[in-house]
Design an enzyme around this catalytic site. Sequence first.
Site, PDB file in Angstrom:
ATOM      1  N   HIS A  70       0.857  -1.179   0.000  1.00  0.00           N
ATOM      2  CA  HIS A  70       0.000   0.000   0.000  1.00  0.00           C
ATOM      3  C   HIS A  70       0.887   1.221   0.000  1.00  0.00           C
ATOM      4  CE1 HIS A  70      -3.092   2.866   1.109  1.00  0.00           C
ATOM      5  NE2 HIS A  70      -3.955   1.959   0.680  1.00  0.00           N
ATOM      6  N   ASP A  92      -8.124  -4.976  -0.073  1.00  0.00           N
ATOM      7  CA  ASP A  92      -8.648  -5.729  -1.209  1.00  0.00           C
ATOM      8  C   ASP A  92      -8.287  -7.196  -1.181  1.00  0.00           C
ATOM      9  OD1 ASP A  92     -10.021  -3.716  -2.405  1.00  0.00           O
ATOM     10  OD2 ASP A  92      -8.212  -2.896  -3.323  1.00  0.00           O
TER      11      ASP A  92
END
Length: 428
Positions: free
Chosen positions: A307, A364
């Site tokens: 991320h 996700d």
Amino acid sequence: MSDKAILEINGQKHEFPLITGTENEVAIDVKALRGSTGGVITLDPGYKNTGSCESAITFLDGEKGILRYRGYSIEELADKADFLEVAYLLIFGELPTAEQLDKFHADIKANSVVDDDIKKIIDAFPKAAHPMGVLSSLTSALTAFNPSSVNVDSEEDMYNAIVRILGKFPVLVAWAMRKKQGLPLDYGDDSLGYVENVLKMMFKSPNKEYEQNEILVNALDKLLILHADHEQNCSTSTVRITGSSHAGLFVSLAAGISALWGPLHGGANQAVLEMLEAIKEDGGDTKKYMAKAKDKNDPFRLMGFGHRVYKNFDPRAKIIKVAADEVLSDLGVEDPILDIAKGLEKEALEDQYFVDRKLYPNVDFYSGIIYRAMGIPVEMFTVMFALGRLPGWIAQWKEMRLRKEPIGRPRQLYTGETLRSFTPIKKR
Ligand code: ACO
């Protein structure tokens, strides 16, 4: 700490104010940089160090794994609030009273019919069209059916635009899916909660009553809350920068939907599931895929890992991992995909490559597994993300307009040819 930063260029010192946020983050205000230095700019592709705005909506600390909407922790909101309350909080800044929430919901319901001619536009799409492309186009098309522009100086106008899009967007989401499945395009049911209505619009068969499943309602509610805002990510920045030209709310949102679609952003949830499926088809050898992810000559990346901001863990992934376990056990689903996901997670968390680069599972990684258990087709995963992110985009667009931010227009460092003279075509 000093209240200014000093930059020395060619022996000359230039002072810039330091600005401190409410969570003690510090920024160098470089607004005067070009003026005071005779044209020097900062260069920061991908904006890894560049703040584009001041914002009072969402705080996140990637090192500590903190995410808060308007000061409330994501853990508490996911546990105690429902999606519509969170939407209200993000957009208007405070949790609603029961009365405010009732009115908000009633106003959304009053706006939850779209012009029936939208169906003609949907009919023109090929069946194979990706629902994100359909959703982005339809959101943009809403402008044509609601042409009056929003007067951002009028609280009433602003409110009306907000409840209009919150009412119509779930209809477009459901239709984007149903068109692909050849199901009739129906409207919602005003007697239901926001999330229940979404599920019914998506899944109702033409010849059967739709039965609500509380497990699915709660799981979707939680997923939408977790996705509702994430400060200045790619799609949100797109919404803000599009809106900064005073383009309308709906088209700014359509631009955000397009930005969300990419596999490095919202499209990752579809990519995760496709990756897990591919690993399963290939015999379930997670080690082979771990090696591919680490091989610099192989473009493969472990989707759902890493991320831009979270370099410790993604707090949303923690909540969602528990939710995924609950949903699968409540629904009695045994999914080999989940075993592969857990195996990959374990290996990655112990692997030096991933540890060194601080690559942890992101939101996700697990959301796709829940969507799949809910019977949502893989191509719809990013659409579900968009549904969740809608209040965040609206809140950010509203904040940007109310703060009267200037049009977004970055600078560049030109590295092309210097002046040269034109060669006529016959002489080239
Ligand atoms: N698999 C393998 N290696 C990775 C991965 C991954 N998923 N992510 C990053 N790396 C490696 C890079 O190769 C790079 O290695 P290097 O330093 O040896 O060159 C290093 O980690 C840093 O990667 P960057 O791409 O510079 O990190 P950045 O912050 O720009 O990218 C991103 C973040 C785009 C999320 C990236 O981690 C990625 O592509 N992940 C997979 C896609 C994904 O899951 N996206 C969803 C993000 S969450 C969301 O949008 C809701």
